[in-house]
Design a protein around this motif. Structure first.
Motif, mmCIF file in Angstrom:
data_model
loop_
_atom_site.group_PDB
_atom_site.id
_atom_site.type_symbol
_atom_site.label_atom_id
_atom_site.label_comp_id
_atom_site.label_asym_id
_atom_site.label_seq_id
_atom_site.Cartn_x
_atom_site.Cartn_y
_atom_site.Cartn_z
ATOM 1 N N SER A 1 40.297 31.949 36.377
ATOM 2 C CA SER A 1 41.687 31.894 35.982
ATOM 3 C C SER A 1 42.542 31.677 35.183
ATOM 4 N N ILE A 2 43.530 31.649 35.383
ATOM 5 C CA ILE A 2 44.249 31.727 33.664
ATOM 6 C C ILE A 2 45.429 31.223 34.833
ATOM 7 N N LEU A 3 45.827 30.169 33.832
ATOM 8 C CA LEU A 3 46.948 29.083 34.242
ATOM 9 C C LEU A 3 48.059 29.700 33.912
ATOM 10 N N LYS A 4 49.102 29.313 34.762
ATOM 11 C CA LYS A 4 50.591 29.519 34.634
ATOM 12 C C LYS A 4 51.100 28.994 34.212
ATOM 13 N N THR A 5 51.291 28.543 32.852
ATOM 14 C CA THR A 5 52.170 28.164 31.725
ATOM 15 C C THR A 5 52.422 29.015 30.863
ATOM 16 N N LYS A 6 54.037 27.763 30.037
ATOM 17 C CA LYS A 6 54.063 28.569 29.407
ATOM 18 C C LYS A 6 54.011 28.113 27.949
ATOM 19 N N ASN A 7 53.236 27.119 27.967
ATOM 20 C CA ASN A 7 52.851 26.215 26.791
ATOM 21 C C ASN A 7 51.493 25.279 27.161
ATOM 22 N N PHE A 8 50.842 25.334 26.322
ATOM 23 C CA PHE A 8 50.072 24.040 25.927
ATOM 24 C C PHE A 8 50.463 22.966 25.600
ATOM 25 N N TYR B 1 49.622 40.805 32.105
ATOM 26 C CA TYR B 1 48.073 42.094 32.125
ATOM 27 C C TYR B 1 46.993 41.880 32.848
ATOM 28 N N LEU B 2 46.696 40.954 32.567
ATOM 29 C CA LEU B 2 45.296 40.487 33.197
ATOM 30 C C LEU B 2 45.221 40.096 34.286
ATOM 31 N N LEU B 3 46.494 39.148 35.169
ATOM 32 C CA LEU B 3 46.314 38.450 36.478
ATOM 33 C C LEU B 3 47.332 39.802 37.524
ATOM 34 N N THR B 4 47.480 40.851 36.969
ATOM 35 C CA THR B 4 47.624 42.311 37.519
ATOM 36 C C THR B 4 47.078 42.959 37.040
ATOM 37 N N PHE B 5 45.865 43.139 36.914
ATOM 38 C CA PHE B 5 44.699 44.412 36.081
ATOM 39 C C PHE B 5 43.921 44.610 37.830
ATOM 40 N N ALA B 6 44.194 45.978 37.952
ATOM 41 C CA ALA B 6 43.549 46.529 39.298
ATOM 42 C C ALA B 6 42.067 46.408 38.882
ATOM 43 N N LYS B 7 41.191 46.491 39.927
ATOM 44 C CA LYS B 7 39.431 47.127 39.187
ATOM 45 C C LYS B 7 39.546 48.346 39.432
ATOM 46 N N PRO C 1 44.116 50.708 32.808
ATOM 47 C CA PRO C 1 44.493 49.638 31.889
ATOM 48 C C PRO C 1 46.188 49.949 31.348
ATOM 49 N N THR C 2 46.653 50.602 31.122
ATOM 50 C CA THR C 2 47.879 50.662 31.257
ATOM 51 C C THR C 2 48.815 50.882 32.517
ATOM 52 N N ALA C 3 48.246 50.380 33.522
ATOM 53 C CA ALA C 3 48.685 51.286 34.839
ATOM 54 C C ALA C 3 48.522 50.586 35.719
ATOM 55 N N PRO C 4 48.048 49.324 36.177
ATOM 56 C CA PRO C 4 47.691 47.902 36.663
ATOM 57 C C PRO C 4 48.063 48.225 38.125
ATOM 58 N N GLN C 5 47.522 48.540 39.485
ATOM 59 C CA GLN C 5 47.747 49.114 40.216
ATOM 60 C C GLN C 5 47.902 48.076 41.527
ATOM 61 N N LYS C 6 47.171 46.896 41.146
ATOM 62 C CA LYS C 6 46.373 46.082 42.496
ATOM 63 C C LYS C 6 45.733 44.907 41.821
ATOM 64 N N THR C 7 45.970 43.455 41.580
ATOM 65 C CA THR C 7 45.315 42.898 42.047
ATOM 66 C C THR C 7 43.847 42.656 42.106
ATOM 67 N N THR C 8 43.227 42.214 41.066
ATOM 68 C CA THR C 8 42.034 42.418 41.421
ATOM 69 C C THR C 8 41.342 41.014 42.358
ATOM 70 N N THR C 9 39.551 41.475 42.446
ATOM 71 C CA THR C 9 40.305 39.977 42.876
ATOM 72 C C THR C 9 39.020 38.741 42.128
ATOM 73 N N LEU C 10 39.310 39.394 41.041
ATOM 74 C CA LEU C 10 38.354 38.427 39.748
ATOM 75 C C LEU C 10 39.131 37.670 38.870
ATOM 76 N N PHE C 11 40.559 37.828 39.001
ATOM 77 C CA PHE C 11 42.004 37.153 37.239
ATOM 78 C C PHE C 11 42.469 36.477 38.889
ATOM 79 N N GLY C 12 42.811 35.471 38.772
ATOM 80 C CA GLY C 12 43.914 34.423 39.342
ATOM 81 C C GLY C 12 44.355 33.392 38.481
ATOM 82 N N SER C 13 44.689 32.680 39.613
ATOM 83 C CA SER C 13 45.143 31.388 38.546
ATOM 84 C C SER C 13 45.012 30.238 39.684
#
Length: 529
Positions: A115-122, A138-144, A148-160
């Motif tokens: 999980s990658i929290l969607k926030t601008k600052n901690f 980049y990580l949130l849109t990385f597709a399995k 790495p330079t042209a992600p196509q869809k969101t993988t189920t392993l990355f989210g918020s």
């Protein structure tokens, strides 16, 4: 499927849907555990961390830091241990930190992936830390399986999944240390959930393009949680000793970057290291030439003198040195730098042995190396010159630890201190030396001459010259006395060297193998003092 298994499976599936629920980008993520795990007062917090740093003696340069494994308990328990890792990264101009932390499931919801929290600052009492939005997106849109330079869809392993951060301390406790160690940097906050099968490879594949010389990886983890309250009582006698052995068994796998070995060790022992999944992910990320070292280790049981409940803390540093393999330093062997012939007076030998003895006593009992500043003012100029050196510990005539390096890497007196510590606590063949053993241990120091290349593998003087073999990055070394102590001839010595290097025993016959010899000045406490 049994009801319990079905329930666990349902939790994982349910949490995946929660993980990818739509969340808005927040401006600031407020502190969750300030005032509990660390002070919420800015000045008090700064003072506490800076005091931790001051308690650590100056350490020799260990190479460019790549990653740190750091504990995350309340600062009164694990803060001093954590400070060792964070002091080691001071002075390096890191501009980004990728922080891998375990989810303790404080909200009761497990999830698979990260999980990658969607926030601008901690936010911490020391101010705001900017989140690297570009890296996180980049990580949130990385597709399995995508580029790495042209992600196509969101993988189920990355989210918020905000629930992974609510009330969670593992990530947050690292932030004030990072602020005082690095100053300005951007953060990639990654909360790690359950990872199975090839999840590790997929996530590491996504993160790897973000790694560069300006990026530090930090893993948050405590180690053994012993006691009825933790549901883990694998032994009821010699608790302190057994906890330490259990932890160091895990450290051995980590320092060797043995991903599969660490997972097998967990299954065999049941060790409940809370950050073992983020640590295993780190092992997938580390380059082959990463060198690991335990900077400090402690337990809450030792601190409270009560081992009915105990949590273990370790600060582990990974660095990058030229030409390394499996965590062992291989300096360039074609250096044209020359060093004068080496000899020591009896007073200098006694000084080095005394320094090694003091180091062994101090570090074994406190976990803190001696302060080298006053020592440097009292040693002779010769002891300040750089020489290869090994420190060997023997107990009742049997080997108890031996570590060192072949080429001149440190001032001799510094090398004796460093390798005494490594021999007593970092030789993976043995458990760390304990305080009650010190009086039974004899210390031996071997100071090495320059390396000299030989053309034929048998062109070394058995028992008088040490030998180093090298083929590509594989290498191994024996001190001159090893062959005599083991009763080996030249061929046996070469075969054992090859096996030590991880090569077939007859690899010494390969034309690509290189051979180097050296002499040693060996002295010990029995013959010298």
């Amino acid at each position: 499927m049994r009801p319990l298994s079905l329930f666990v499976f349902f939790l994982i599936v349910l949490s995946n849907s929660l993980l990818f629920a739509h969340t808005e980008l927040q401006e600031v993520w407020e502190p969750q555990v300030a005032g509990r795990f660390y002070s919420e007062n800015e000045n008090v917090l700064k003072g506490q961390i800076n005091t931790f740093f001051k308690n650590i003696p100056e350490q020799p340069d260990k190479g460019k830091p790549l990653a740190v494994i750091s504990p995350h308990a309340g600062y009164q328990y694990s803060g001093q241990v954590a400070a060792y890792g964070y002091k080691s990264i001071k002075g390096y101009e890191f501009t980004r930190v990728i922080l891998l932390s375990p989810s303790h499931f404080s909200s009761g919801k497990r999830f698979r992936g990260v999980s990658i929290l969607k926030t601008k600052n901690f936010k911490t009492p020391l101010g705001l830390i900017t989140v690297d939005q570009e890296a996180c997106n980049y990580l949130l849109t990385f597709a399995k399986g995508s580029s790495p330079t042209a992600p196509q869809k969101t993988t189920t392993l990355f989210g918020s999944y905000e629930g992974a951060y609510s009330g969670e301390h593992s990530l947050e406790t690292q932030l004030p240390f990072l602020q005082l160690s690095l100053g300005n940097f951007t953060l990639v906050p990654i909360m790690v959930g359950i990872l199975v099968d090839d999840d590790f490879d997929q996530i590491a594949h996504a993160i790897r393009p973000l790694l560069n010389d300006k990026t530090l990886v930090v893993v948050s983890s405590d180690f053994t949680h012993y006691g009825e309250g933790y549901g883990y009582v694998p032994f009821k006698t010699n608790i302190e000793k057994n906890i330490k052995a259990l932890d160091y068994g895990a450290f051995e796998k980590i320092l060797s970057k043995d991903f599969h070995g660490l997972r097998t060790y967990r299954k065999e022992t049941g060790i409940n290291t809370c950050g073992i999944i983020p640590i295993a992910l780190l092992l997938k990320l580390l380059p082959e030439n990463a060198q690991g070292e335990i900077l400090n280790y402690d337990t809450s049981g030792r601190q409270s003198n009560n081992f009915s409940f105990s949590v273990s803390y370790a600060s582990i540093l990974f660095t990058k040195l030229p030409e390394t393999k499996s965590g062992h330093y291989i300096p360039p062997l074609d250096s044209s730098e020359k060093h004068p012939p080496f000899s020591l007076t009896s007073e200098e030998k006694i000084r080095l042995l005394s320094l090694a003895r003091n180091t062994l006593q101090t570090y074994t009992r406190t976990g803190i190396p001696p302060d080298l500043t006053p020592i440097e003012r009292t040693v002779t100029p010769k002891l300040k010159k750089n020489y290869g050196v090994f420190v060997t510990l023997k107990k009742y005539g049997e080997l108890r630890g031996c570590m060192g390096y072949v080429l001149p890497k440190r001032a001799l007196f510094q090398g004796v201190v460093e390798n005494t510590i490594k021999s007593s606590s970092g030789d993976c063949r043995f458990n760390p030396v304990e305080a009650q053993e010190i009086s039974d241990i004899i210390i031996e120091i071997s100071v090495l001459s320059e390396l000299k290349k030989i053309n034929k593998p048998v062109d070394f003087l058995l028992g008088k010259e040490g030998i180093l073999i090298r083929k590509g990055l594989a290498h191994a070394v024996f001190l001159p006395q090893i062959a005599i102590e083991e009763g080996w001839g030249k061929i046996d010595t070469l075969r054992h060297l090859c096996q030590k290097a991880g090569l077939p025993k007859d690899a010494w016959k390969d034309d690509r193998m290189e051979f180097y010899v050296f002499t040693t000045n060996v002295f010990n406490e029995v013959d010298t003092i």
